[in-house]
Structure formats: structure tokens, C-alpha cells
Write an enzyme that holds these catalytic residues in place. Structure first.
Site, PDB file in Angstrom:
ATOM      1  N   CYS A  75     -14.430  30.942  19.849  1.00  0.00           N
ATOM      2  CA  CYS A  75     -14.291  30.131  21.056  1.00  0.00           C
ATOM      3  C   CYS A  75     -14.519  31.065  22.333  1.00  0.00           C
ATOM      4  O   CYS A  75     -15.428  31.448  22.806  1.00  0.00           O
ATOM      5  CB  CYS A  75     -13.293  29.341  20.720  1.00  0.00           C
ATOM      6  SG  CYS A  75     -13.146  28.035  21.888  1.00  0.00           S
ATOM      7  N   HIS A 117     -13.012  27.127  15.153  1.00  0.00           N
ATOM      8  CA  HIS A 117     -11.888  28.147  14.924  1.00  0.00           C
ATOM      9  C   HIS A 117     -11.543  28.039  13.632  1.00  0.00           C
ATOM     10  O   HIS A 117     -10.805  27.281  13.008  1.00  0.00           O
ATOM     11  CB  HIS A 117     -10.851  27.308  15.743  1.00  0.00           C
ATOM     12  CG  HIS A 117     -10.667  27.331  17.103  1.00  0.00           C
ATOM     13  ND1 HIS A 117     -10.056  28.498  17.782  1.00  0.00           N
ATOM     14  CD2 HIS A 117     -11.047  26.496  18.029  1.00  0.00           C
ATOM     15  CE1 HIS A 117     -10.286  28.170  19.057  1.00  0.00           C
ATOM     16  NE2 HIS A 117     -11.009  26.951  19.254  1.00  0.00           N
ATOM     17  N   GLU A 140      -9.207  29.929  12.249  1.00  0.00           N
ATOM     18  CA  GLU A 140      -7.750  30.202  12.061  1.00  0.00           C
ATOM     19  C   GLU A 140      -7.227  28.727  11.939  1.00  0.00           C
ATOM     20  O   GLU A 140      -5.831  28.690  11.877  1.00  0.00           O
ATOM     21  CB  GLU A 140      -7.334  31.312  13.192  1.00  0.00           C
ATOM     22  CG  GLU A 140      -7.030  30.420  14.612  1.00  0.00           C
ATOM     23  CD  GLU A 140      -8.288  30.273  15.355  1.00  0.00           C
ATOM     24  OE1 GLU A 140      -9.412  30.507  14.712  1.00  0.00           O
ATOM     25  OE2 GLU A 140      -8.299  29.858  16.398  1.00  0.00           O
TER      26      GLU A 140
END
Ligand SMILES: Nc1ncnc2c1ncn2[C@@H]1O[C@H](COP(=O)(O)OP(=O)(O)O)[C@@H](O)[C@H]1O
Ligand SMILES: [Mg+2]
Lengths: 767, 82, 230, 82
Positions: C86, C203, C205
Site C-alpha cells: 500500500c 494488505h 497482513e
């Protein structure tokens, strides 16, 4: 004396003016009354100079002094075993076990958001976050309650677009997930939108920071962004009614800087890891004035500040401007003497200003120096203690008219009505809004926006071998239609709906923050709305043992004499011990839907004040649905028991739009179908029958629909506990909602309408 | 006619972007500058030949959409082709 | 396995990324501060998401001028693996570590939602070698400026040399909204020439738990880390 | 000396913001315009008296930070006080 003033005039003409005696006209111009001006002169034994007057006017404003509401706020239930800090601090604090505390508050930024929707709502989010991290808590979630005017009003889309961008603009950048909230439209908000932002934070129970100043001689430290001429007199402005000309007198708008906000958050939390912060207070409304006065007053002390040391952004700012500026991202702290250098290093690391601007005194006075001259010297007590407290006359108007279902002669089918429901931006999915919010940053969001009745965020680091951890549940709720018709029932209902939402997400309701948004309290019936809803809120909150620990009041939401619908927003927080037991609203296939709180022989639904009524007659009337607090409590406890026994797959409360609307919402995600089990008496009706309509769309309270694949066990448990229930049917994959032969509703069609209503309204409007 | 609208923040309105750029420039070793302010520029063609008419139309666009007149100032220039 | 997360003022996914890495390796990654000029030898550096320097001027532009960038470039030239997620991807582009540009989302709205990524036929890369071309991963995005653009020449270079890692995938013919930002050719992530640097908008994560966001991100990160250690 | 840097997207680079403004203006009833492009403006003071030196320094700032030369053009003007 004369000579010194002449010298000051040589130094700075404007500062010289700020030192001159004020007069009644100026006081009136700052929103004070004649009585208040005289009281001030008496209490301080002199005629205040202009800086002093400015300080008084800010502190006496409705926004800071709560002069119209204080008397009634004191009646709210605020205590319970789990309350660590009730109202009176920057945010409320409750014990959530494991030596941890949840810290939360809601705050309005209504007027600024109407004037400048992006910056107004962004700074609203920034402000409420500071209230939470001032207390030593790391913010973990944001919510917002929004009210806009009619969707067809020429300003509405512009305001929606700006407010949503502003909330996202701040929250996304600072990296706190926005996980929930509510958005409604009604023409009463055409000229006065409501933007209420709520923040929830997490702290160690023994590491909460408070604002009371301590220790004469201790240094007063200013940290954060520099002071500019932003929003001077915002506190007084937000307490005044709008008129046509107020758009002319616009003060400089405050611009939010979430980047600096993030640095300030990290720097403050880093400093709080040490033990040098004695007290801390954010600079919110009325900036340096309210922060210094409140800190000193709470500590029973005084403060002596040198305004020449305040970091400023613009040249030539006067003492008046510095004290009243509402520049964002600033904090005031009292540190342990000798710790300044170490503290400064932390703020420098985060590229923030750090200035030692004075000291705590034991004089009980606020003394301010500027350019080597004394710009202000007034006792602190009168600023706080003598702030007026009004006992305004009130009358609580309760609409007792019962609207019977046969008052409605509709020629529309159930399907027609459902389509209208989901074409209404009040019911339709708010996905267009919440997709603009980062809801998953911080990695702990479990349920948010639209997936469940309350949002759930995991408490970081509470994982065990057995469970993914504990979670905090939160929601905001209010049904202004009900409050308008009956403030007491409306106030109760807001608390009930909030508690029901927390319970329907699988959590246990714990405590409340509230935002009381009303019109002009000098009007006897508006004051009645305030008093009535506080009574209703109090009764319900006591019943559920969910005390009020923080809140905010926003009055004078009127334009040209037109007030908003009374809107006491309830923000509620709850706890869930194992986040994996959370409940969403979506039902799975072959699940049985059971309505808790609905009697077997229930046939006529409550249409007074309903959204159904609003859709048919474009207005609302009659008494709102009655509330039974004992039943509500029972229902909430029942759903918690059922969930603890792992018998549920989902749950959704019945609110706006009634039973059929709620049912559709449970079927949407998996596009399921259902053959609705209609009461026998309705089997012979037709799809346009008003009694059938009332059963489908009535907004009778105290009801939650649960979904289960263990219906027998659920039913026996309900019977055992004497809980009313009604079996609605079992889901299937047909995607059709069948009401016997009366009507068939295509869930796919309604789902598409639900999804596209707001995007298509907003698509015709760009920017 | 080609028109350029220069939009800047009103004096006194915080310009966090300008501040951030200021910092970075200083970190990069620049230091003989100050007063950075950021703004926007919108360039468009208006299909009119009369200068006054062009200015009038551009002004209306600014008021109605292009400029946030609460916090921004603007200035319209006609760009003469070279 | 020596990993690090680089942190800039305004980074806000650094903790999330550290949690994910610790979940995989059992060890918290090192934290690199944007002013650090020295860093130990590392196997993987991750530049996490967020709004470094408030996203002012251009996303990633101010961060790309931070002292740490020199370090990161050295790490890359030593053959170290580098992942930008990002805002991290935006920084890599501004720092000229990856080519092209990331501009405002086509609809001009910040977008936070699920996306489906399709693994592309790429050059040898530790980030992708455990996956087959055409594999799909459900990983969320949350950004305002993820609209990848490149000129024709660059686009050809990327497409023809296996430097596109992921594309947003259309799950049905009628789906129009599968690409959250309007990026060119639905590009969601690209690789450096040697395949050891990956920039991606989604993302991973945020997709490490079965309760929220799914576990495809965890799978992706786990396999990447396995390959990097070799 | 006061300097203004005008930064615009290179021709052919997508300008979603310009497109959106174009659409909205048309929705508002404007239609005798075209070719809307958006850009940025950065105004700053450079503490030098020599014009060439000022331009040189401003140019360096643009190259090093202010402009993304892959997709943006820029133009530096010295603003004369009136
Ligand atoms: N409706 C309310 N119910 C309970 N407490 C309230 C309410 N309104 C305000 N308070 C409390 O009054 C105090 C002052 O609030 P406020 O003026 O909003 O603070 P701030 O300085 O952050 O703007 C806070 O402790 C707040 O929780
Ligand atoms: Mg406060």
C-alpha cells in the site's frame, strides 16, 4: 499605569486594544447576557479587559458551561462497580477485566460540519480521539452518528459527500478503524446536520491520566501543533442559533491535520509510558482557555502563563487570539519538575513543538503575560463555579394517540412496500459510506459496518490457547421520530436499541456515552424534549446497569426558528469474552429464524411513528411503540444465555422498518429464501391488507430475531424461561421470501435495490 | 479561450501540506526559503470569444463548484496563446 | 530469518505487519526508523501501509526522501528481499525502486474492501514461487491512491517480462466493480527486474485470521518468507 | 523573491480529478467548455536577489522533490511584488 500602556501600544497596537476595558456591547456581541456581564464584573471586582471578557464568554458559553443542561445531566445514573471514571473528565473509563480499561466518549461537530463538511467532520474525529488518548488510552475504534436533511434538499449530497470524506480523511490517515455508526435523513436536518463522532480506546487500568493540575511550581507544557487564528470563538458560535447572516460572519475554519494528530498520539502515549506526566488535557473547544482553566480549577490551583512562549503560526497574535484559538492537535500538560528535557526529546523525535509556557500556582488565579505586560489576571473559580446554571421552563409533550392499522388504507402490496423501504436511504445499505472508511487497520476488527448489529474489535494481545481473545462491542443508536413524539419513550428506546444491538452481536452491554442534540432550549417544548429524553435514558440505563460515563450536549440546532428532531444519540460499549462467539446478522441455509419477544397471538403491529407510516404519508404521527424495560432486559439476558450455550448462528434486532425488513436483511448475504410462518388469522388476508402490513412492518419493541440450527434446544430453553417467542420459519436456498400465497418477494431483487440505492443517489452527484 | 484558475488557501488557514513539504526540503538541506503555501490549479477552455464573458463564466464555476469559498481564495487568468 | 519493518512518521500498518510476521516466524521483526542510516544485514524488509508524512504532496514522496531509503536501496542491491504494501508500494515507486505511478482511485474515493487477486505468470520471485499462475487470493485493500499507471513502453516491459505479480480478478462476466481503483490492466502488484522486490496495494497482513479477512494473506506471507529463507 | 511553481500532469496522463470536475460541471448545466486539467501550485519565498539564482534553486527543488518528473510537467515563475 498609563505610561506602561502607552509603551505596550508602541509594541503592538492590537495587543494594546486587547488590554482595554470591555463594555456591555462587546459582551453582548460575544454571546453573553447583560446579567452575565454584571455577574462577571462583580465576581472579579473590576471591569474585565477584552482578553478577560473573551475568556469568560468562552467559559460561559453553552458549549463549555452546559448552562441549560447541567441541572438535568446531574440526574443521569453514572455509577456502577465497573465504572472507573464517570462524566467530568475528557472521557469515561470502565473496567473490562484483566487490569484493562475501555475509555470512550462521543462528541458533536454539527455546526462546523455544516459550514465546511470536510474539515468540520475531520476535526470532529480528531477532537474525540484526543479526548480519548489524553486519558492514556490507545484509541482502537471510531464510530459516527450522522443526520442529514432530506436527500432531495439541494445541499444534502454535498454535505454527505464532504462529511464522509472528512471522517475517513482523518480516521484513515491516523490509522484508527472506523467500525460503525448510523446515518439517517430527515428534512428537519436540512439546515442543521448532525455529525457526532465516538472514539473508544484501551488503557491499563492503573495508568489512566487525569486533567486536574497538581503542585504549585510545576511546569505547564504546551505540545503539538502551533497556534494560529483558527476558529476563534468556535465555542460561542456552536452555541448560537444559525441565522441567514451567520454564513457571513464565518470565523476562520479549523483545518484538521491527521498527520500531526498521529504524531501527537504516538508522542503522548510514548511519554505516558514514563512516569512524568502529572496531568494532561487536550485543547478542544475554547482551546488554551478551557484547558488551562479546567486543569487549574479541578486541582483547586492557579496558573501563570507567558503567552510569548506559546508556539504560534502567525505573526502578531494577541493574547485574546492565543487564548481563544481553536487550532487542532494541541495538548497541555503538567510535568514533574526536572523531567522537561527528557520529555522534550520525545516530542522532538516526533517533530512536534514542545514549550514550557508557565507554571502552576496556588493563587487560584489565571495570570497571563504578553509582551512583558499582564494581559489577564482573574480568579479561576468564577469562570467555572459561577458559570450560569439555568433551570429553564419545560413541558414534556407526549403524543398518546394510538394509530390503528386500519387507519392506513394502502393499495400497495407487501412487495411494493419492501421495495420502497429499501429505496429509502434511511433503510438502504450504507456501504457507499463505510467503504470509504478504513475499517480493518490495526488488525483487530472482527465485525464491523453492516455485518452485525454492533461492531466488535478484539482487545489486542488477549489471545489464549483456547480463544482468539476478548473483544469490545460498540454501537450508536437513536430513533428521533420516537423522541419527537414522546421524549421519555424515545430516550428509553435509544438505550434499549443500543443494548439490544450489543447483545445481538454476542456481547454484554456495559456502559454508555451520549450526545444530546436538540434545538433551542429556551423554547419550552424543546427543553421538555431534553428533560424527557434524559428521564427515559436514565430509567433504561439503570435497568440495564449501563451507566452514563461521558457525553456531550449540542443545543441550538435551529435555523430560522426551525429545530431539528430531538436526537439524543446513545453510544454503548459492551464486552465479549471470546470473540469467536460473536454474532453477525446473516443467517445460514437451513437455519430456523425465531423472534424473541413476540407473542404467539401477536397479529396487529405498531405502526404509529413507524418508517412504514413515513413511507406511506411522508410524515409520522401518533405514539411511538411502547417499551417494556423488564421484557427488554429479559430478552437481552436470554440471547446472552442462548449464545453462551452456543445455540445461535446469528441475530438481528427488529427496529426501523419492522419484522419483514429485518428478515430481508438476514437473508441478503447468502441470498436465501424463507417461507414465512404467518399467524392463522392473517392467512386469509391479501397482500394489501392493512393488518398484514402492520404485522410485517410494525415497529413493536423488545424483539430480536435469532437464527439457529438447534431450534429444538432453543425452544425448550425459551419455554423453560417463559420467554415469548415466535417461529418465523426455516431458511432455504430459493431466494424467495414467501408469505403463503399472499405474496412472493425476490430477495435478489430487494438485495440489489438495497445495494444500489445510495450509490445511485450519490452517483448523480460528483465531487 | 484558455483560462487558468489558481486556488489558494485563505490567509491564516492552516496548510499542513505546505508544512510537511517545508520540513522535507529542510531535511534535504535547503534552508534559504520560507512561506511555502500550496494551492491548486485548474485549467480549461471556455468556448467564448469575449474576455468579460469568459471571466464571468469562470467565476460562476468557481463559486458553484471549483472553489471551497469558506477556506479558499481564487484568481482567474486568461491565458493568451503564444 | 532476519526481518525488519521500516517505519515513517504516519505509517500506521507497522504494528499489523509486525504481528503477522511474528505469527509466522515466532520473532518480532526489527523496527527501522526513517532516520536510521545504519541497518544490520537483513533477509526481508517490509515497508508497511499508512499515510507516511500525511500523504502530503504525493503519496510516498516525502518518505522516499528519508535517510533510511539509502539503506533500503543497499539492501536491495545486496539481493535482499523487499516488500512494499500500500503506502509502502507508493514509497517504492517514489524512491524509483519500482517503476510507474500510483494515482488517485478512479472514483476519487478511498476504498476499503475485499478483493480477489490472481497470481500472474511471473519471473522467478521468492514472493510467488510457491504459487501457480492463476491461483487466487482474497486480500483486502484500503487506499485512496492505488490506481497504477504506466506508459505503453513500461507496460509492455512489465507484461512481457513477467513483472506483474497480481491482477485484480473478475469473478464473473457481469462484475464491473472488481478492480477497486481503476488500475491499468487491473494491476495490483509489480516486481522488480530480479523479482526480489514486490510492491502491492492489497494488505496481506489484514488477512491472517479466519474470523475476519480470511487467511489468504497469512498463506502468502508464510510462503514468501519460506522462500526467502530458501 | 517570491516564486510560484505550477505543476501539471503531462499530456496523456490520466487526470481522474479533472474528469470528475468535467462531469459535475456538465451536470450543473455548463457545456461550453472543454479540456479541463488539474494541477498543483506551490508558492514560496527564496531568499536570493538574483533571478537566475532563484530559478536555479527552485528548479533543483522541483527535480529533487516537488515534481514527479515521470508524469508531471512544471513551470517556475517569479512573482514580482506589485
Ligand atoms: N450528555 C452528557 N452526559 C454525560 N456527560 C456529559 C454529557 N455531555 C457532556 N458530558 C461530560 O461533560 C464533560 C465536558 O464535555 P465536553 O465539554 O464535551 O468536553 P471537551 O472539553 O472535550 O469538549 C465531559 O466529561 C463529558 O463526558
Ligand atoms: Mg476534552
Amino acid at each position: 499605569m498609563q505610561k506602561r500602556n502607552l509603551e505596550l501600544r508602541d509594541i503592538n497596537e492590537n495587543e494594546y486594544i486587547a488590554h482595554q476595558e470591555s463594555n456591555l456591547d462587546q459582551a453582548l456581541g460575544m454571546g453573553l447576557s447583560k446579567d452575565e456581564f454584571e455577574l462577571i464584573c462583580n465576581k472579579i471586582n473590576k471591569i474585565p479587559n477584552q482578553t478577560e471578557l473573551g475568556i469568560f464568554s468562552a467559559m460561559f458559553s453553552e458549549h463549555c458551561s452546559y448552562k441549560s443542561s447541567k441541572k438535568w445531566l446531574k440526574t443521569l445514573p453514572t455509577k456502577a462497580k465497573h465504572v472507573i471514571q464517570g462524566p467530568g473528565e475528557n472521557a469515561g473509563v470502565i473496567d473490562i477485566g484483566n487490569d484493562q480499561a475501555a475509555v470512550f466518549k462521543i462528541e458533536s461537530h454539527n455546526h462546523p460540519s455544516f459550514i465546511e463538511p470536510y474539515q468540520g467532520s475531520a476535526t470532529g474525529v480528531g477532537g474525540i480521539l484526543r479526548d480519548v488518548f489524553t486519558m492514556g488510552a490507545r484509541p482502537i475504534a471510531l464510530l459516527n452518528a450522522l443526520r442529514f436533511g432530506s436527500i432531495n434538499h439541494p445541499l444534502t449530497k454535498h454535505l454527505v459527500s464532504g462529511v464522509v470524506k472528512g471522517i475517513g480523511g482523518y480516521g484513515n490517515c491516523i490509522g484508527i478503524p472506523t467500525v460503525g455508526g448510523e446515518t439517517n435523513f430527515n428534512k428537519s436536518y436540512d439546515g442543521n446536520i448532525l455529525v457526532n463522532a465516538m472514539a473508544v480506546g484501551l488503557a491499563q487500568k492503573d495508568k489512566i491520566f487525569y486533567s486536574a493540575a497538581t503542585g504549585a511550581g510545576n511546569p505547564v507544557i504546551y505540545v503539538g501543533a502551533k497556534t494560529g487564528r483558527d476558529g476563534i470563538h468556535g465555542a460561542t458560535m456552536s452555541s448560537a442559533e444559525f441565522t441567514e447572516s451567520s454564513s457571513e460572519k464565518r470565523p476562520t475554519v479549523q483545518v484538521g491535520d491527521p498527520f500531526t494528530g498521529k504524531l501527537l498520539l504516538e508522542a503522548c502515549l510514548e511519554l505516558m509510558q514514563t512516569d512524568v506526566v502529572l496531568s494532561i488535557q487536550d485543547m478542544g473547544a475554547a482551546g488554551l482557555t478551557s484547558s488551562s482553566v479546567e486543569m487549574a480549577s479541578k486541582g483547586g490551583l492557579g496558573m501563570h502563563l507567558n503567552l510569548d512562549l506559546v508556539p504560534i503560526r502567525e505573526e502578531g497574535m494577541t493574547s485574546y487570539e492565543i487564548m481563544l484559538s481553536e487550532s487542532q492537535e494541541r495538548m497541555l500538560m503538567i510535568l514533574k519538575p526536572g523531567s522537561e528535557e527528557a520529555a522534550k526529546l520525545i516530542f522532538n523525535k516526533w517533530d512536534l513543538d514542545f514549550a514550557n509556557i508557565g507554571e502552576v500556582t496556588n493563587t487560584g488565579r489565571l495570570v497571563l503575560d504578553k509582551n512583558g505586560f499582564e494581559a489577564c489576571n482573574i480568579p479561576i473559580n468564577p469562570l467555572v463555579e459561577d458559570a450560569p446554571e439555568y433551570d429553564r421552563p419545560y413541558e414534556i409533550l407526549q403524543n398518546k394517540k394510538i394509530i390503528k392499522s386500519d387507519d392506513f388504507q394502502s393499495n400497495q402490496t407487501l412487495n411494493d412496500i419492501l421495495i420502497k423501504m429499501f429505496k429509502s436511504p434511511n433503510i438502504a445499505s450504507k456501504k457507499w459510506i463505510w467503504e470509504q472508511y478504513d475499517s480493518s487497520v490495526m488488525g483487530d476488527t472482527i465485525l464491523c459496518n453492516g455485518k452485525s448489529d454492533a461492531a466488535i474489535v478484539k482487545i489486542h494481545g488477549t489471545e489464549t490457547k483456547k480463544s482468539l481473545g476478548k473483544g469490545i462491542a460498540m454501537t450508536t443508536d437513536c430513533t428521533p421520530r420516537y423522541v419527537k413524539s414522546d421524549p421519555i419513550i424515545g430516550g428509553m428506546q435509544a438505550v434499549c436499541e443500543a443494548a439490544r444491538n450489543i447483545a445481538a452481536s454476542g456481547a454484554k452491554p456495559l456502559a454508555i456515552t451520549n450526545n444530546l442534540n436538540f434545538g433551542n432550549p429556551e423554547k419550552i417544548n424543546v427543553m421538555g424534549e431534553i428533560v424527557g429524553s434524559i428521564k427515559g435514558i436514565s430509567q433504561a440505563a439503570s435497568t440495564f446497569n449501563t451507566p452514563i460515563v461521558s457525553g456531550n450536549v449540542s443545543l441550538y440546532n435551529e435555523t430560522n426558528g426551525q429545530g431539528i428532531l430531538p436526537t439524543p444519540v446513545i453510544g454503548m460499549v459492551g464486552i465479549i469474552d471470546e470473540v469467536e462467539s460473536c454474532l453477525g446478522i446473516s443467517a445460514g441455509n437451513n437455519n430456523t429464524l425465531i423472534i424473541l419477544g413476540q407473542k404467539q397471538n401477536f397479529t396487529e403491529g405498531w405502526l404509529g411513528c413507524s418508517l412504514y407510516q413515513e413511507i406511506i404519508i411522508d410524515d409520522f404521527d401518533g405514539a411511538p411503540p411502547p417499551i417494556d424495560l423488564r421484557t427488554e432486559k429479559q430478552i437481552i439476558e436470554t440471547i446472552m444465555t442462548l449464545n453462551n450455550n452456543k445455540l445461535l448462528t446469528g441475530a438481528h434486532d427488529i427496529s426501523d422498518g419492522g419484522l419483514l425488513t429485518a428478515t430481508c436483511e438476514m437473508l441478503f448475504e447468502n441470498r436465501l429464501g424463507l417461507n414465512v410462518n404467518l399467524p392463522k388469522t392473517l392467512l386469509s388476508s391479501n397482500s394489501k391488507d392493512h393488518l398484514l402490513h402492520s404485522w410485517c412492518f410494525g415497529e413493536d419493541q423488545n424483539r430480536i430475531i435469532i437464527s439457529t440450527n438447534e431450534s429444538e434446544k432453543v425452544v425448550s430453553l425459551l419455554k423453560e424461561n417463559l420467554i415469548d417467542y415466535y417461529i418465523l420459519g426455516t431458511t432455504n436456498t430459493s431466494s424467495n421470501l414467501n408469505l403463503n400465497e399472499l405474496d412472493t418477494i425476490s430477495i435478489k431483487e430487494i438485495y440489489n435495490i438495497n445495494k444500489s440505492t445510495i450509490p445511485s443517489l450519490m452517483d448523480t452527484y460528483k465531487s | 479561450m484558455k483560462v487558468e484558475v489558481n486556488i489558494s488557501l485563505k490567509e491564516g488557514v492552516l496548510d499542513p501540506e505546505g508544512q510537511a513539504i517545508d520540513n522535507t526540503l529542510r531535511n534535504l538541506g535547503y534552508n534559504n526559503f520560507d512561506n511555502i503555501r500550496t494551492g491548486k490549479q485548474i485549467i480549461l477552455n471556455i468556448d467564448e470569444t469575449d474576455e468579460n464573458e469568459v471571466l464571468k463564466q469562470a467565476d460562476k464555476m468557481c463559486q458553484e463548484l471549483l472553489v471551497n469559498i469558506v477556506i479558499e481564495n481564487y484568481q482567474i487568468n486568461i491565458i493568451k496563446d503564444k | 530469518m532476519r526481518t525488519a519493518v521500516a517505519i515513517f512518521p504516519g505509517s500506521n500498518c507497522d504494528r499489523d505487519m509486525a504481528v503477522a510476521i511474528k505469527k509466522i516466524t515466532g520473532k518480532s521483526p526489527l523496527k527501522l526508523w526513517h532516520k536510521d542510516t545504519e541497518a544490520p544485514n537483513l533477509d526481508l524488509i517490509v515497508i508497511p501501509g499508512g499515510f507516511s508524512f500525511g500523504d502530503y504532496l504525493r503519496c510516498g514522496a516525502l518518505a522516499a526522501r528519508s535517510p533510511i531509503i539509502k539503506n533500503i536501496k543497499n539492501h536491495v542491491s545486496r539481493g535482499g528481499a523487499l516488500l512494499g504494501v500500500c503506502n509502502g508500494f507508493q514509497i517504492l515507486i517514489e524512491a524509483n525502486i519500482l517503476p510507474g505511478s500510483l494515482v488517485r482511485n478512479k472514483k476519487l474515493l478511498f476504498t476499503c474492501r475485499e478483493t480477489t487477486l490472481e497470481v500472474q505468470d511471473s519471473i522467478q520471485s521468492p514472493f510467488l514461487s510457491s504459487f501457480n499462475t492463476g491461483d487466487c487470493l482474497n486480500i483486502p485493500v484500503a487506499h485512496n491512491e492505488g490506481n497504477y499507471i504506466a506508459n505503453n513502453e513500461l507496460l509492455k516491459e512489465l507484461e512481457n517480462n513477467g513483472r506483474i505479480a497480481f491482477k485484480y480478478k473478475k469473478s464473473s462476466e457481469i462484475e464491473t466493480d472488481y478492480n477497486p481503483n481503476g488500475s491499468l490492466n487491473d494491476i495490483a502488484g509489480i516486481l522488480s527486474e530480479n523479482g526480489r522486490v514486490l510492491g502491492m496495494m492489497p494488505h496481506p497482513e489484514r488477512s491472517i485470521s479466519s474470523l475476519h479477512g480470511g487467511t489468504d494473506g497469512l498463506k502468502f506471507l508464510t510462503k514468501s518468507i519460506e522462500q526467502i529463507v530458501g
